[in-house]
Design an enzyme around this catalytic site. Structure first.
Site, PDB file in Angstrom:
ATOM      1  N   ASP A 196     -54.571   1.865  19.059  1.00 13.17           N
ATOM      2  CA  ASP A 196     -54.059   1.833  20.657  1.00 13.17           C
ATOM      3  C   ASP A 196     -54.187   3.272  21.429  1.00 13.17           C
ATOM      4  OD1 ASP A 196     -53.606   0.568  22.779  1.00 13.17           O
ATOM      5  OD2 ASP A 196     -51.358   0.458  22.461  1.00 13.17           O
ATOM      6  N   ASN A 226     -58.913  -9.163  24.830  1.00 10.87           N
ATOM      7  CA  ASN A 226     -59.568  -7.999  25.306  1.00 10.87           C
ATOM      8  C   ASN A 226     -60.561  -8.343  26.249  1.00 10.87           C
ATOM      9  OD1 ASN A 226     -59.274  -5.725  22.590  1.00 10.87           O
ATOM     10  ND2 ASN A 226     -57.893  -5.954  24.241  1.00 10.87           N
ATOM     11  N   GLU A 252     -45.056  -3.318   5.864  1.00  7.98           N
ATOM     12  CA  GLU A 252     -43.962  -2.426   6.107  1.00  7.98           C
ATOM     13  C   GLU A 252     -44.776  -1.972   7.739  1.00  7.98           C
ATOM     14  OE1 GLU A 252     -41.135  -1.125   5.054  1.00  7.98           O
ATOM     15  OE2 GLU A 252     -41.233  -2.562   3.416  1.00  7.98           O
TER      16      GLU A 252
END
Length: 241
Positions: free
Chosen positions: A16, A64, A203
């Protein structure tokens, strides 16, 4: 005596910040997407040195399509050029490429290039690069459930045997291990419909760096931090009691 530290086998990245990176430089958003595409090569090449066998990147989501037609068209053109330009290098560097997501909405030329790249690199095993293109986690699960239901209706699967080990066999990622570590760049702290089922015990690292500035050094620092984490998967570390 602490547990042996281990690098993540599978890292997934939500890439991003391309648009903001470009806007900070007074350039159009597509300029940032081109810079971000170049950064992918560096991270792929860094994976073996950090003990990372599988790398999955979020290139284009099912959401998107809501962006401007100019940006969407530019991204599709970028994907075609990237595959054409990088295909032989990826093959020669031992990278196996897979694509996940719903291909049916993509144009036929892009679909053909994706198929060709998968075939070209199918014998490689140094790094497994998975590119999520027109991908959404909820869409993936819905498509998987539809295929599972069809198998039940056809008598190929007994509904009484369906459990949490069954659905993963119908997901786009059925041949991949679940991600150990998910990284999101650009300062946003959300998962954006990415690998929802697969990341149940992953994680997470949310970092401020914009994707075009994410380099191998920073990647290595995050991998090192992961190695120091205590992953118990719901159990208790009796040695620490």
């Amino acid at each position: 005596m602490g547990k042996e530290q281990k690098s993540p086998d599978h890292v997934a990245i939500i890439m991003d910040g391309n648009g903001r990176w470009a806007q900070k430089r007074g350039r159009p958003r597509l300029f940032g997407h081109h810079a971000g595409a170049k950064r992918v090569r560096e991270i792929v090449e860094a994976c073996p040195g950090f003990g990372v066998k599988y790398l999955t990147i979020f290139a284009f989501s099912t959401e998107n399509w809501k962006r401007t037609q100019t940006e969407v068209s530019g991204l599709m053109s970028l994907f075609r050029r990237y595959i054409t330009k990088e295909a032989r290098a990826l093959r020669d560097e031992g990278v196996r490429v897979r694509f996940i997501g719903d291909r049916l909405r993509l144009d036929k030329k892009l679909q053909a290039l994706m198929d060709e790249l998968e075939v070209l690199t199918q014998e490689n095993d140094k790094v497994h690069l998975t590119i999520a293109l027109n991908y959404g986690g909820r869409d993936e699960v819905a498509r998987a459930v539809k295929r599972l239901a069809q198998d039940v209706a056809a008598g190929l699967l007994d509904s009484d045997t369906v459990d949490e080990e069954t659905l993963p066999r119908y997901l786009d990622t059925c041949v991949l291990p679940d991600p150990d570590l998910v990284i999101r760049t650009s300062g946003e702290a959300r998962i954006s419909n990415f690998l929802l089922w697969q990341s149940a015990y992953a994680e997470y690292e949310f970092i401020d760096t914009l994707w075009p500035d994410f380099d191998a050094e920073l990647f290595g620092e995050i991998v090192d931090r992961y190695a120091g984490r205590d992953r118990r998967f719901g159990s208790v570390d009796t040695a620490a009691e």
